[in-house]
Design a protein around this motif. Structure first.
Motif, PDB file in Angstrom:
ATOM      1  N   SER A  56       0.889  -1.464   0.030  1.00 43.71           N
ATOM      2  CA  SER A  56      -0.136   0.288  -0.140  1.00 43.71           C
ATOM      3  C   SER A  56       0.721   1.108   0.132  1.00 43.71           C
ATOM      4  O   SER A  56       0.680   2.306  -0.718  1.00 43.71           O
ATOM      5  N   ILE A  57       2.189   1.191   0.641  1.00 44.72           N
ATOM      6  CA  ILE A  57       2.865   2.168   0.668  1.00 44.72           C
ATOM      7  C   ILE A  57       3.322   2.693  -0.574  1.00 44.72           C
ATOM      8  O   ILE A  57       3.440   3.724  -1.092  1.00 44.72           O
ATOM      9  N   ILE A  58       3.935   1.734  -1.153  1.00 42.90           N
ATOM     10  CA  ILE A  58       4.589   1.803  -2.501  1.00 42.90           C
ATOM     11  C   ILE A  58       3.516   2.107  -3.693  1.00 42.90           C
ATOM     12  O   ILE A  58       3.953   2.788  -4.538  1.00 42.90           O
ATOM     13  N   ALA A  59       2.145   1.734  -3.561  1.00 46.73           N
ATOM     14  CA  ALA A  59       1.227   1.662  -4.466  1.00 46.73           C
ATOM     15  C   ALA A  59       0.757   3.207  -4.649  1.00 46.73           C
ATOM     16  O   ALA A  59       0.263   3.773  -5.299  1.00 46.73           O
ATOM     17  N   VAL A  60       0.932   3.949  -3.551  1.00 48.44           N
ATOM     18  CA  VAL A  60       0.493   5.237  -3.591  1.00 48.44           C
ATOM     19  C   VAL A  60       1.444   6.117  -4.559  1.00 48.44           C
ATOM     20  O   VAL A  60       0.851   6.983  -5.298  1.00 48.44           O
ATOM     21  N   VAL A  61       2.489   5.719  -4.846  1.00 53.68           N
ATOM     22  CA  VAL A  61       3.477   6.363  -5.877  1.00 53.68           C
ATOM     23  C   VAL A  61       3.558   5.415  -7.036  1.00 53.68           C
ATOM     24  O   VAL A  61       4.570   6.116  -7.842  1.00 53.68           O
ATOM     25  N   ALA A  62       2.972   4.290  -7.333  1.00 51.95           N
ATOM     26  CA  ALA A  62       3.337   3.687  -8.380  1.00 51.95           C
ATOM     27  C   ALA A  62       3.035   4.347  -9.934  1.00 51.95           C
ATOM     28  O   ALA A  62       3.957   3.998 -10.752  1.00 51.95           O
ATOM     29  N   CYS A  63       2.042   5.060 -10.039  1.00 52.50           N
ATOM     30  CA  CYS A  63       2.029   6.091 -11.131  1.00 52.50           C
ATOM     31  C   CYS A  63       2.601   7.439 -10.985  1.00 52.50           C
ATOM     32  O   CYS A  63       2.497   8.308 -11.984  1.00 52.50           O
ATOM     33  N   LEU A  64       3.359   7.819  -9.875  1.00 51.06           N
ATOM     34  CA  LEU A  64       3.907   9.063  -9.613  1.00 51.06           C
ATOM     35  C   LEU A  64       2.834  10.284  -9.635  1.00 51.06           C
ATOM     36  O   LEU A  64       2.918  11.012 -10.120  1.00 51.06           O
ATOM     37  N   ARG A  65       1.666   9.841  -9.371  1.00 55.73           N
ATOM     38  CA  ARG A  65       0.539  10.460  -9.222  1.00 55.73           C
ATOM     39  C   ARG A  65      -0.099  10.998 -10.373  1.00 55.73           C
ATOM     40  O   ARG A  65      -1.180  11.880 -10.402  1.00 55.73           O
ATOM     41  N   TYR A  66       0.488  10.547 -11.653  1.00 59.52           N
ATOM     42  CA  TYR A  66      -0.079  11.044 -12.772  1.00 59.52           C
ATOM     43  C   TYR A  66      -1.603  10.561 -12.968  1.00 59.52           C
ATOM     44  O   TYR A  66      -2.204  10.993 -13.946  1.00 59.52           O
ATOM     45  N   GLU A  67      -1.854   9.491 -12.291  1.00 58.67           N
ATOM     46  CA  GLU A  67      -3.314   8.981 -12.332  1.00 58.67           C
ATOM     47  C   GLU A  67      -4.412   9.926 -12.023  1.00 58.67           C
ATOM     48  O   GLU A  67      -5.368   9.991 -12.675  1.00 58.67           O
ATOM     49  N   CYS A  68      -4.169  10.602 -11.075  1.00 55.75           N
ATOM     50  CA  CYS A  68      -5.003  11.839 -10.558  1.00 55.75           C
ATOM     51  C   CYS A  68      -5.259  12.835 -11.789  1.00 55.75           C
ATOM     52  O   CYS A  68      -6.172  13.871 -11.648  1.00 55.75           O
ATOM     53  N   LYS A  75      -9.933  17.586 -23.326  1.00 60.74           N
ATOM     54  CA  LYS A  75      -9.939  16.744 -24.465  1.00 60.74           C
ATOM     55  C   LYS A  75      -9.483  15.191 -23.901  1.00 60.74           C
ATOM     56  O   LYS A  75      -8.782  15.042 -23.342  1.00 60.74           O
ATOM     57  N   ASP A  76     -10.629  14.291 -24.474  1.00 64.17           N
ATOM     58  CA  ASP A  76     -10.286  12.831 -24.068  1.00 64.17           C
ATOM     59  C   ASP A  76      -9.113  12.478 -24.769  1.00 64.17           C
ATOM     60  O   ASP A  76      -8.214  11.508 -24.109  1.00 64.17           O
ATOM     61  N   LYS A  77      -8.583  13.154 -25.933  1.00 65.01           N
ATOM     62  CA  LYS A  77      -7.273  12.670 -26.386  1.00 65.01           C
ATOM     63  C   LYS A  77      -6.103  12.971 -25.344  1.00 65.01           C
ATOM     64  O   LYS A  77      -5.176  11.941 -25.154  1.00 65.01           O
ATOM     65  N   ASP A  78      -6.146  14.042 -24.802  1.00 72.15           N
ATOM     66  CA  ASP A  78      -5.207  14.244 -23.613  1.00 72.15           C
ATOM     67  C   ASP A  78      -5.178  13.368 -22.577  1.00 72.15           C
ATOM     68  O   ASP A  78      -4.245  12.871 -21.903  1.00 72.15           O
ATOM     69  N   ALA A  79      -6.279  12.988 -22.143  1.00 72.43           N
ATOM     70  CA  ALA A  79      -6.825  12.011 -21.075  1.00 72.43           C
ATOM     71  C   ALA A  79      -6.208  10.719 -21.404  1.00 72.43           C
ATOM     72  O   ALA A  79      -5.696  10.115 -20.728  1.00 72.43           O
ATOM     73  N   ALA A  80      -6.383  10.528 -22.693  1.00 71.04           N
ATOM     74  CA  ALA A  80      -5.962   8.958 -23.172  1.00 71.04           C
ATOM     75  C   ALA A  80      -4.505   8.982 -23.172  1.00 71.04           C
ATOM     76  O   ALA A  80      -3.916   7.794 -22.585  1.00 71.04           O
ATOM     77  N   ASN A  81      -3.611   9.899 -23.300  1.00 74.39           N
ATOM     78  CA  ASN A  81      -2.226   9.856 -23.270  1.00 74.39           C
ATOM     79  C   ASN A  81      -1.805   9.882 -21.555  1.00 74.39           C
ATOM     80  O   ASN A  81      -0.874   9.322 -21.515  1.00 74.39           O
ATOM     81  N   LEU A  82      -2.592  10.531 -21.108  1.00 73.14           N
ATOM     82  CA  LEU A  82      -2.307  10.601 -19.472  1.00 73.14           C
ATOM     83  C   LEU A  82      -2.475   9.054 -18.909  1.00 73.14           C
ATOM     84  O   LEU A  82      -1.627   8.539 -17.976  1.00 73.14           O
ATOM     85  N   LEU A  83      -3.576   8.368 -19.423  1.00 72.02           N
ATOM     86  CA  LEU A  83      -3.757   7.294 -19.069  1.00 72.02           C
ATOM     87  C   LEU A  83      -2.655   6.164 -19.395  1.00 72.02           C
ATOM     88  O   LEU A  83      -2.123   5.456 -18.694  1.00 72.02           O
ATOM     89  N   ALA A  84      -2.170   6.404 -20.759  1.00 70.81           N
ATOM     90  CA  ALA A  84      -0.885   5.473 -21.165  1.00 70.81           C
ATOM     91  C   ALA A  84       0.163   5.949 -20.432  1.00 70.81           C
ATOM     92  O   ALA A  84       1.010   4.840 -20.110  1.00 70.81           O
ATOM     93  N   LEU A  85       0.295   7.168 -20.193  1.00 69.79           N
ATOM     94  CA  LEU A  85       1.373   7.373 -19.367  1.00 69.79           C
ATOM     95  C   LEU A  85       1.625   6.840 -18.018  1.00 69.79           C
ATOM     96  O   LEU A  85       2.887   6.327 -17.433  1.00 69.79           O
ATOM     97  N   SER A  86       0.272   6.824 -17.199  1.00 66.02           N
ATOM     98  CA  SER A  86       0.342   6.088 -16.123  1.00 66.02           C
ATOM     99  C   SER A  86       0.652   4.692 -16.058  1.00 66.02           C
ATOM    100  O   SER A  86       1.359   4.420 -15.200  1.00 66.02           O
ATOM    101  N   LEU A  87       0.145   3.913 -17.099  1.00 66.05           N
ATOM    102  CA  LEU A  87       0.151   2.593 -17.416  1.00 66.05           C
ATOM    103  C   LEU A  87       1.821   2.407 -17.469  1.00 66.05           C
ATOM    104  O   LEU A  87       2.289   1.320 -16.843  1.00 66.05           O
TER     105      LEU A  87
END
Length: 240
Positions: A56-68, A75-87
């Motif tokens: 749980s401690i590590i999972a907090v920063v698993a995506c470096l908070r980019y998931e937020c 635009k959904d296009k920008d959100a899609a790139n943020l999703l890919a970046l988070s993954l």
């Protein structure tokens, strides 16, 4: 002030879906707890809780908070790139954690004085990966307001976790490893379900929108999230 949002059928429906699934999942846990607590020993629960606390401690920063940030762009296009970046970031974080536990796992076990956790440390990167992927998909799901599929994923995870715990316990495997494995299995199935549904409904948008240059632009645009929010979230997780 008129709270018009309360009268919107979509809001009420979404709220009921999320609240209903949470209530049912909690009710299942309450109903099953008398059996589970008699099957498993306190040591098994302690080992499982320690594993969960580490991940749980590590999972907090698993995506470096980019998931937020997935909820923020217009635009959904920008959100899609943020999703890919988070993954991509959660894959990198999981691989790094695997190296850390491979080379520094013994030091961690000595620090915690819990040597029996050693044979389960290799599951930490897997748990971290599942947590990060689910969090990213959850934010995308919230953006698209598809709360029904999130409710189904949560309920499915709850059924699988409780069913696996009871099945393992009654078959003579009432150990901390069984509790850990049940949690991972539930997370894996719920993540796969949510990911499959998102790909089915939004796969065309994601394939059309995601590209490396836009991901780099998103990385730079929202750089304050890893630089600032990561540390506060990490410290909060450690404190708990």
């Amino acid at each position: 002030i008129k709270l018009n949002w309360l009268s919107r059928p979509s809001f009420l429906s979404d709220a009921l879906k999320l609240a209903g699934s949470t209530a049912i999942a909690q009710a299942l846990g309450i109903l099953a707890s008398p059996l589970i607590t008699r099957i498993y020993s306190p040591e098994a629960f302690g080992l499982s809780a320690l594993f969960v606390s580490i991940t749980s401690i590590i999972a907090v920063v698993a995506c470096l908070r980019y998931e937020c940030t997935i909820m923020l762009p217009e635009k959904d296009k920008d959100a899609a790139n943020l999703l890919a970046l988070s993954l991509l970031l959660v894959i990198a974080t999981s691989c790094m954690s695997a190296l850390v536990f491979w080379f520094g796992g013994n030091a961690l076990l000595i620090l915690m004085n819990k040597q029996e956790l050693g044979k389960y440390l290799w599951l930490v990167p897997i748990s971290l990966f599942l947590s990060g992927v689910f969090a990213s998909l959850n934010y995308w799901n919230s953006r698209t307001k598809q709360f029904g599929r999130l409710s189904i994923a949560r309920l499915t995870a709850s059924f699988i976790i409780i069913g696996t715990q009871l099945g393992a316990g009654f078959s003579g495997h009432a150990t901390g490893g069984s509790l850990i494995g049940a949690g991972l299995l539930g997370s894996a199935v719920s993540t796969l379900m949510l990911g499959r549904q998102i790909w089915r409904d939004n796969g065309h948008l994601l394939k059309k929108s995601v590209n490396l240059l836009d991901m780099i632009a998103a990385l730079k645009r929202y750089k304050n999230f890893p630089l600032l929010d990561t540390w506060g979230s990490l410290l909060n997780g450690i404190s708990w």
